[in-house]
Design an enzyme around this catalytic site. Sequence first.
Site, PDB file in Angstrom:
ATOM      1  N   ARG A  15       0.823  -1.202   0.000  1.00 54.02           N
ATOM      2  CA  ARG A  15       0.000   0.000   0.000  1.00 54.02           C
ATOM      3  C   ARG A  15       0.870   1.270   0.000  1.00 54.02           C
ATOM      4  NH1 ARG A  15      -1.086   4.900   2.098  1.00 54.02           N
ATOM      5  NH2 ARG A  15      -0.414   4.132   4.122  1.00 54.02           N
ATOM      6  N   ASP A  16       1.523   1.544   1.094  1.00 52.94           N
ATOM      7  CA  ASP A  16       2.302   2.780   1.215  1.00 52.94           C
ATOM      8  C   ASP A  16       3.494   2.788   0.262  1.00 52.94           C
ATOM      9  OD1 ASP A  16       2.949   5.253   2.225  1.00 52.94           O
ATOM     10  OD2 ASP A  16       3.801   4.523   4.100  1.00 52.94           O
ATOM     11  N   HIS A 209      10.283   7.281   8.057  1.00 58.69           N
ATOM     12  CA  HIS A 209      10.779   7.455   6.691  1.00 58.69           C
ATOM     13  C   HIS A 209      12.268   7.775   6.766  1.00 58.69           C
ATOM     14  CE1 HIS A 209       7.032   7.693   4.061  1.00 58.69           C
ATOM     15  NE2 HIS A 209       6.632   7.268   5.239  1.00 58.69           N
ATOM     16  N   CYS A 240       8.826   9.997  -0.693  1.00 56.34           N
ATOM     17  CA  CYS A 240       8.294  11.000   0.225  1.00 56.34           C
ATOM     18  C   CYS A 240       7.914  12.212  -0.617  1.00 56.34           C
ATOM     19  CB  CYS A 240       9.334  11.370   1.270  1.00 56.34           C
ATOM     20  SG  CYS A 240       8.755  12.634   2.404  1.00 56.34           S
TER      21      CYS A 240
END
Length: 302
Positions: A15-16, A209, A240
Amino acid sequence: MSLPTKVKIVEVSPRDGLQNEKEFIPTSVKIELINRLSAAGFPNIEAVSFVSPKWVPQMADGADVMAGIQRRPGTIYSALTPNLKGFDAALAAGMDEVVIFGAASEAFSQKNINCSIAESIARFEPVAQAAKSAGLRLRASISCSLGCPYQGEVPIGAVVDVARRMLALGCDEIDVADTIGVGTAARVEQVMRAVTEVVEPSRVAGHFHDTYGQSLANILAAMQAGISIFHASVAGLGGCPYAKGATGNVATEDVLYMLRGLDIDTGIDLDAVVDIGQWISSHIGHKSSSRAGNALAARKAA
């Protein structure tokens, strides 16, 4: 505080990790990625999101992905659900857990969803109630917990306040997320200690992150503060969007390599994860950003 003996890794690459990829990734590849991750032993996989395809076209095939996977007994499959429509789709797809999200930064909340933090969390009340009524796990993610691209520093009290509100909604687990990767070990420890004064440490997760290369240090600092759940993405997948050219999520291979060195149990097969990282990187056409993954793969190939 001593380090945990066991850590739960939530694998977020399906997903991410994939949602920022510009080229649409075939549904069959997404299914195979989740199946491989399940087989490698991940206890929790963030598999899909049920959001408007207009906003996140990469996630438009969530229902097909979930219909096609081989579910591993005991694995929690999660979906991001921003509203009741998303929740209904998650329920129909047989998800085990739904994920809601809010920011600790007022500026971020206004800029991204045009409402205050309090308003954004109020919007999730019907989703939270529906999840609880359906007997699903409910997880909340607090973005910008260690810094914001618009307002800079985020007060620790703001993170604690959002955590308290999410807990009141009935969340089973709360992620403290460093969305832009600016956090450092000392700040991470302070934030985690503050959050765990209002939420049981066993229900708090770290989502880091690696924009500034601090993720592993931050995970270590969080463990020292009593945290034993972390999110990671195989091959470091996931850019990002607020830091141009930056890497996204901390690479799962790097986290597993560090934890193995600390003799901390995860129940996950590192060798299998290295193979998955190389495989998915070849499918999406760019090199894995996992240092441990690339090094271990090179050693295996030698």
